[in-house]
Structure formats: structure tokens, C-alpha cells
Motif scaffolding. Structure first.
Motif, PDB file in Angstrom:
ATOM      1  N   MET A 210       9.455   8.043   1.797  1.00 57.49           N
ATOM      2  CA  MET A 210       9.196   6.229   1.531  1.00 57.49           C
ATOM      3  C   MET A 210       8.236   5.329   1.003  1.00 57.49           C
ATOM      4  SD  MET A 210      10.029   5.784   5.516  1.00 57.49           S
ATOM      5  CE  MET A 210       8.836   6.858   5.796  1.00 57.49           C
ATOM      6  N   THR A 211       8.907   4.558  -0.217  1.00 52.19           N
ATOM      7  CA  THR A 211       7.746   4.208  -0.727  1.00 52.19           C
ATOM      8  C   THR A 211       6.688   3.339  -0.305  1.00 52.19           C
ATOM      9  OG1 THR A 211       9.232   4.601  -3.108  1.00 52.19           O
ATOM     10  CG2 THR A 211       7.105   2.776  -3.645  1.00 52.19           C
ATOM     11  N   LEU A 212       5.607   2.806  -0.373  1.00 52.86           N
ATOM     12  CA  LEU A 212       4.600   2.192   0.209  1.00 52.86           C
ATOM     13  C   LEU A 212       4.481   0.902  -0.802  1.00 52.86           C
ATOM     14  CD1 LEU A 212       2.280   2.752   2.060  1.00 52.86           C
ATOM     15  CD2 LEU A 212       0.342   2.626   0.471  1.00 52.86           C
ATOM     16  N   THR A 213       4.465   0.117  -0.122  1.00 50.71           N
ATOM     17  CA  THR A 213       4.756  -1.471  -0.739  1.00 50.71           C
ATOM     18  C   THR A 213       2.958  -2.454   0.409  1.00 50.71           C
ATOM     19  OG1 THR A 213       5.924  -2.369   1.053  1.00 50.71           O
ATOM     20  CG2 THR A 213       6.940  -1.489  -1.118  1.00 50.71           C
ATOM     21  N   TRP A 214       3.124  -3.378  -0.475  1.00 52.43           N
ATOM     22  CA  TRP A 214       2.034  -4.029   0.261  1.00 52.43           C
ATOM     23  C   TRP A 214       2.576  -5.513   0.749  1.00 52.43           C
ATOM     24  CZ3 TRP A 214      -2.268  -1.710   0.602  1.00 52.43           C
ATOM     25  CH2 TRP A 214      -2.996  -0.407   0.316  1.00 52.43           C
ATOM     26  N   HIS A 215       2.912  -5.567   2.097  1.00 54.19           N
ATOM     27  CA  HIS A 215       3.534  -7.402   2.584  1.00 54.19           C
ATOM     28  C   HIS A 215       2.422  -8.873   2.536  1.00 54.19           C
ATOM     29  CE1 HIS A 215       6.759  -8.372   5.625  1.00 54.19           C
ATOM     30  NE2 HIS A 215       5.807  -9.284   6.238  1.00 54.19           N
ATOM     31  N   TRP A 216       1.387  -8.765   2.464  1.00 52.32           N
ATOM     32  CA  TRP A 216       0.408  -9.114   2.310  1.00 52.32           C
ATOM     33  C   TRP A 216      -0.829  -8.923   0.884  1.00 52.32           C
ATOM     34  CZ3 TRP A 216      -1.177 -10.671   7.878  1.00 52.32           C
ATOM     35  CH2 TRP A 216       0.564 -11.374   8.416  1.00 52.32           C
ATOM     36  N   PRO A 217       0.105  -9.083  -0.095  1.00 54.40           N
ATOM     37  CA  PRO A 217      -1.169  -8.173  -1.386  1.00 54.40           C
ATOM     38  C   PRO A 217      -1.807  -9.333  -1.515  1.00 54.40           C
ATOM     39  CG  PRO A 217       1.011  -8.758  -2.343  1.00 54.40           C
ATOM     40  CD  PRO A 217       1.481  -9.200  -0.860  1.00 54.40           C
ATOM     41  N   TRP A 218      -2.307 -10.277  -1.904  1.00 52.89           N
ATOM     42  CA  TRP A 218      -2.835 -11.703  -2.203  1.00 52.89           C
ATOM     43  C   TRP A 218      -3.899 -11.479  -1.210  1.00 52.89           C
ATOM     44  CZ3 TRP A 218      -3.199 -12.062  -7.080  1.00 52.89           C
ATOM     45  CH2 TRP A 218      -2.271 -12.343  -7.576  1.00 52.89           C
ATOM     46  N   ALA A 219      -2.974 -11.704   0.180  1.00 49.28           N
ATOM     47  CA  ALA A 219      -4.564 -11.534   1.127  1.00 49.28           C
ATOM     48  C   ALA A 219      -5.416 -10.399   0.766  1.00 49.28           C
ATOM     49  CB  ALA A 219      -3.976 -11.626   2.697  1.00 49.28           C
ATOM     50  N   GLY A 220      -5.193  -9.046   0.827  1.00 53.06           N
ATOM     51  CA  GLY A 220      -5.815  -8.174   0.249  1.00 53.06           C
ATOM     52  C   GLY A 220      -6.710  -8.150  -0.381  1.00 53.06           C
ATOM     53  N   LEU A 221      -6.166  -8.525  -1.640  1.00 52.96           N
ATOM     54  CA  LEU A 221      -6.899  -8.900  -2.993  1.00 52.96           C
ATOM     55  C   LEU A 221      -8.051 -10.152  -2.898  1.00 52.96           C
ATOM     56  CD1 LEU A 221      -4.771  -8.549  -5.924  1.00 52.96           C
ATOM     57  CD2 LEU A 221      -5.895  -7.046  -5.200  1.00 52.96           C
ATOM     58  N   ALA A 222      -8.223 -11.203  -1.610  1.00 52.01           N
ATOM     59  CA  ALA A 222      -9.003 -11.397  -1.647  1.00 52.01           C
ATOM     60  C   ALA A 222      -9.474 -11.092  -0.596  1.00 52.01           C
ATOM     61  CB  ALA A 222      -8.029 -13.115  -0.476  1.00 52.01           C
ATOM     62  N   ALA A 223      -9.377 -10.447   0.308  1.00 53.33           N
ATOM     63  CA  ALA A 223     -10.025  -9.940   1.173  1.00 53.33           C
ATOM     64  C   ALA A 223     -11.515  -8.773   0.685  1.00 53.33           C
ATOM     65  CB  ALA A 223      -9.862  -9.360   2.806  1.00 53.33           C
ATOM     66  N   LEU A 224     -10.898  -8.613  -0.443  1.00 49.82           N
ATOM     67  CA  LEU A 224     -11.731  -7.228  -0.749  1.00 49.82           C
ATOM     68  C   LEU A 224     -12.665  -7.647  -2.416  1.00 49.82           C
ATOM     69  CD1 LEU A 224     -11.501  -4.285  -1.645  1.00 49.82           C
ATOM     70  CD2 LEU A 224     -10.020  -4.675  -3.337  1.00 49.82           C
ATOM     71  N   ALA A 225     -12.187  -9.275  -2.714  1.00 51.63           N
ATOM     72  CA  ALA A 225     -13.019  -9.860  -3.135  1.00 51.63           C
ATOM     73  C   ALA A 225     -14.057 -10.304  -3.175  1.00 51.63           C
ATOM     74  CB  ALA A 225     -11.803 -10.726  -4.297  1.00 51.63           C
ATOM     75  N   VAL A 226     -13.627 -11.062  -1.771  1.00 51.92           N
ATOM     76  CA  VAL A 226     -14.734 -10.971  -1.280  1.00 51.92           C
ATOM     77  C   VAL A 226     -16.105 -10.065  -0.212  1.00 51.92           C
ATOM     78  CG1 VAL A 226     -15.389 -12.590   1.517  1.00 51.92           C
ATOM     79  CG2 VAL A 226     -13.312 -13.509   0.317  1.00 51.92           C
ATOM     80  N   THR A 227     -15.181  -8.796  -0.328  1.00 47.00           N
ATOM     81  CA  THR A 227     -16.129  -7.783   0.234  1.00 47.00           C
ATOM     82  C   THR A 227     -16.812  -7.519  -1.046  1.00 47.00           C
ATOM     83  OG1 THR A 227     -14.569  -7.411   2.180  1.00 47.00           O
ATOM     84  CG2 THR A 227     -16.126  -5.697   1.063  1.00 47.00           C
TER      85      THR A 227
ATOM     86  N   ALA B 282       2.416   0.808   8.398  1.00 43.19           N
ATOM     87  CA  ALA B 282       2.106   1.528   8.004  1.00 43.19           C
ATOM     88  C   ALA B 282       1.160   2.291   7.235  1.00 43.19           C
ATOM     89  CB  ALA B 282       3.233   2.471   6.693  1.00 43.19           C
ATOM     90  N   PRO B 283      -0.261   1.717   8.699  1.00 45.45           N
ATOM     91  CA  PRO B 283      -1.264   1.895   8.117  1.00 45.45           C
ATOM     92  C   PRO B 283      -1.977   2.744   8.662  1.00 45.45           C
ATOM     93  CG  PRO B 283      -0.950   0.729  10.303  1.00 45.45           C
ATOM     94  CD  PRO B 283       0.313   1.131   9.843  1.00 45.45           C
TER      95      PRO B 283
ATOM     96  N   VAL C 168      -5.627  -5.305   5.500  1.00 47.45           N
ATOM     97  CA  VAL C 168      -5.310  -7.193   6.031  1.00 47.45           C
ATOM     98  C   VAL C 168      -4.071  -6.969   4.176  1.00 47.45           C
ATOM     99  CG1 VAL C 168      -5.970  -9.286   5.143  1.00 47.45           C
ATOM    100  CG2 VAL C 168      -7.806  -7.441   5.978  1.00 47.45           C
ATOM    101  N   ALA C 169      -3.527  -6.856   3.790  1.00 52.12           N
ATOM    102  CA  ALA C 169      -3.170  -6.443   3.249  1.00 52.12           C
ATOM    103  C   ALA C 169      -1.405  -5.902   3.416  1.00 52.12           C
ATOM    104  CB  ALA C 169      -2.749  -5.498   1.523  1.00 52.12           C
ATOM    105  N   ARG C 170      -1.389  -5.718   5.094  1.00 55.83           N
ATOM    106  CA  ARG C 170      -0.550  -5.032   5.993  1.00 55.83           C
ATOM    107  C   ARG C 170       0.794  -4.095   4.604  1.00 55.83           C
ATOM    108  NH1 ARG C 170       3.057  -9.140   9.205  1.00 55.83           N
ATOM    109  NH2 ARG C 170       3.347  -6.884   9.336  1.00 55.83           N
ATOM    110  N   PRO C 171       0.000  -2.455   4.191  1.00 52.95           N
ATOM    111  CA  PRO C 171       0.589  -1.205   3.762  1.00 52.95           C
ATOM    112  C   PRO C 171       1.644  -0.677   4.510  1.00 52.95           C
ATOM    113  CG  PRO C 171      -0.984  -0.505   4.778  1.00 52.95           C
ATOM    114  CD  PRO C 171      -1.594  -2.094   4.894  1.00 52.95           C
TER     115      PRO C 171
END
Length: 348
Positions: free
Chosen positions: A1-18, A324-325, A82-85
Motif C-alpha cells: 500500500m502506497t503512503l499518501t498525505w491527506h493534508w500535506p499543506w497542513a503538515g508542512l505549515a505545522a513543521l515550518a512553525v515548529t 495510517a499514523p 497533522v498531514a494525516r498519513p
């Protein structure tokens, strides 16, 4: 099964803030030098400048940096959640799998065919996945043999038992040789289906009774199209019923219940007025009509009908995107656990 990101921009934003917060903390920490506003600032380096203290201080700083690194890694890993893998579920998902009611006429003229219908359906349900099946027997009145269920062991057992009993009364020769035990089994099986005298095969009443086994029918709540179906196996109608076949089909049609008809009566009755009306009414309401005298066996006809229903249902299958967290949660927990251990060691 291929891993995808359901909310990729939310994850990138949270990572950038961190990362920004971590960088800010490091910058503020680096600004603290040995002097502030031109005044000397004394620290541990100057006050505790001994070999033993220097070694302990060095060890403290190594642990402290290691702990800080672990905490940052745990935070970054947690932020990826946050990006929901997600992954696409490999299993077929069906929304509201079909409910199927087998509506079987057990009048005397149908006994030669009933066991074939039940035997075929017993084999068909071995390929069901999530469908619910029920069986109702009718003549002048109806009897539920088993309600809607996805317990295929139970359904298969009931179908097999009823098929074996009806096979033993499928010909006059077999009926003449019935044992008392088999005769009693047959009586028990059809008990409750002949409560109105001088009336047999009341198709309309039997169909309404079968439809009433489907959720929402008696409340007038339509089901989703294609999600509820009735297989009506009968031959003819004799006597006046409470519901005509047409009015019964009007009710099932309003409830989005599809009805397919299987004529299993004598060949000589196939061109009777009631038989022709049965075909016309079923086809008018969008159902499929088949006859045991069309050159196909009962088994082949039922398999053909079920195949068409399954193909229609195939279009309603959905690919399910599931979160799939697991691994990310495990990694974050591992970093956090190591950080707690190192922090405890620093405190010591």
C-alpha cells in the motif's frame, strides 16, 4: 500500500512553525554571551573551573543537547501526523451492501422446482461479502424461515435443510414413498403458509410480506437504489389476494426495491393470463423475468440473475482512504521515551 498525505499543506505549515520556534530558541540562546550591556557576566565556566567540575559540566551539556535533539525530533515527527498519513485500503468497501430476500412459493405446483432454487442459492451465498440474505416461504400466507442476516453459516444451513426436505417431495413418486418423519418435516417447514382456504400462490401478498422484511419498507422510507432486491420464485396466482401483483410492485418500486421474477410453474401454464401479467408487471417495474422453460436450468438462470446484480454492485464499490499514523506515532513515542530517559539522567 502506497503512503499518501491527506493534508500535506497542513503538515508542512505545522513543521515550518515548529522549525521556526526551534530556530528562534537557538538564536536567543546563542545571543547570551559572557557580557551583557558592557558588564561582565560570570558563569559556571569561570566559577567552577576545575577538572572534575569541568568533566561533569561537559557531560551535562552533552546530555542536554542530546535531550534537546530528541525532543525536537519527537516534535517534528508528531507534526507529520497533522498531514494525516494515509493509505488506500486494499479491501473492497461497499456502502450499504445489498439486502436480498428470496421469496419462495411453496404451493403444490412449485414443489418440483423449489429445491433447485434453494440449492442454487446455497451455493451462491458462498461468494457473498457483506450482503444480507433472508428467506420467506409463501402460499396463501407467508412464513419467515430466517430474517436478514450476514451469518452465512446459519443461512446456508437453513437453505440446505429446506432444500433436502423439498427435494423429497419434488415428484409424485417420492411423495408416495415419504416416511412419517419426512412428512412431518415437510409439514413443519411449510407450516403457516396455508392459512387461507381455497387460495394458493397469492403472489401480491407474498411479495409484500417479503418486502416488509427489508428495512424502511413498512415506514415508507426508500432504500438506496440497487441496495435491496427480492427474488420472487413462483408460478401462478389462484384466488383473490389483498394486494395484486401490480400494487405490490408499485410499493416495492417506491421503496427502491428491485424485484426479479423466476417462473417455475408447469409449462402448460406459461401462457396463462396471470403468467403473462406477471412478466409484464415485473418488467414494467424494472425487474428481470425468467422462465424455467426458456431452455435454461433453474440453476443457470439464478446464477445469471445474481451475476447481473453483482456487476451492478461492483460499480458501487469504493476505494477507502484510511489513516495510517502507526509508524509515525511509534517513532514519536520512541523519541519522547528516550527524551524522558535522558532528562531523568540529567536530573540525576
Amino acid at each position: 500500500m502506497t503512503l499518501t498525505w491527506h493534508w500535506p499543506w497542513a503538515g508542512l505549515a505545522a513543521l515550518a512553525v515548529t522549525l521556526a520556534i526551534v530556530a528562534l530558541c537557538m538564536f536567543l540562546s546563542a545571543r547570551g554571551g559572557t557580557q551583557r550591556h558592557g558588564l561582565p557576566v560570570y558563569g559556571l565556566d569561570s566559577d567552577l573551573n576545575t577538572e572534575q567540575i569541568d568533566e561533569s559540566l561537559h557531560r551535562f551539556r552533552v546530555y542536554n543537547r542530546f535531550a534537546t535533539t530528541l525532543l525536537v525530533l519527537a516534535l517534528i515527527t508528531a507534526m507529520t501526523l497533522v498531514a494525516r498519513p494515509s493509505v488506500v485500503d486494499e479491501n473492497d468497501e461497499r456502502t450499504n451492501p445489498r439486502d436480498i430476500v428470496l421469496c419462495l412459493d411453496v404451493s403444490a405446483s412449485m414443489l418440483a422446482y423449489d429445491h433447485e432454487v434453494l440449492s442454487t442459492y446455497q451455493q451462491l451465498i458462498s461468494g457473498f461479502k457483506g450482503e444480507r440474505i433472508a428467506l420467506s416461504l409463501f402460499n396463501s400466507t407467508s412464513r419467515t424461515l430466517f430474517p436478514l442476516t450476514d451469518d452465512y453459516d446459519l443461512a446456508s444451513g437453513q437453505l440446505k435443510k429446506a432444500s433436502e426436505i423439498l427435494r423429497k417431495v419434488s415428484t409424485q413418486d417420492r411423495i408416495d414413498k415419504l416416511s412419517d418423519r419426512t412428512a412431518q418435516d415437510f409439514t413443519d417447514l411449510i407450516e403457516g403458509t396455508q392459512n387461507r382456504t381455497d387460495k394458493t400462490s397469492l403472489i401480491g401478498d407474498g411479495l409484500v410480506s417479503c418486502a416488509a422484511m427489508l428495512p424502511g419498507f413498512i415506514y415508507g422510507k426508500p432504500s438506496k437504489p440497487g441496495k435491496a432486491s427480492i427474488m420472487l420464485a413462483t408460478d401462478n396466482v389462484s384466488g383473490t389476494s389483498s394486494y395484486t401483483l401490480g400494487s405490490a410492485l408499485d410499493l416495492t418500486s417506491k421503496a427502491n426495491i428491485s424485484v426479479d421474477g423466476l417462473y417455475d410453474g408447469p409449462m402448460g401454464s406459461e401462457n396463462d393470463k396471470t403468467t403473462i401479467e406477471m412478466r409484464q408487471e415485473i418488467e414494467k417495474h424494472g425487474g428481470t423475468y425468467s422462465s424455467a422453460h426458456s431452455g435454461q436450468s433453474v440453476d443457470k438462470m439464478m446464477r445469471s440473475l445474481e451475476k447481473r446484480k453483482s456487476e451492478q454492485d461492483e460499480h458501487n464499490r469504493l476505494s477507502s482512504l484510511i489513516d495510517a499514523p502507526g509508524w509515525f506515532t511509534l517513532i514519536a513515542a520512541a523519541f519522547l521515551g528516550l527524551w524522558i530517559a535522558v532528562a531523568w539522567r540529567i536530573q540525576r
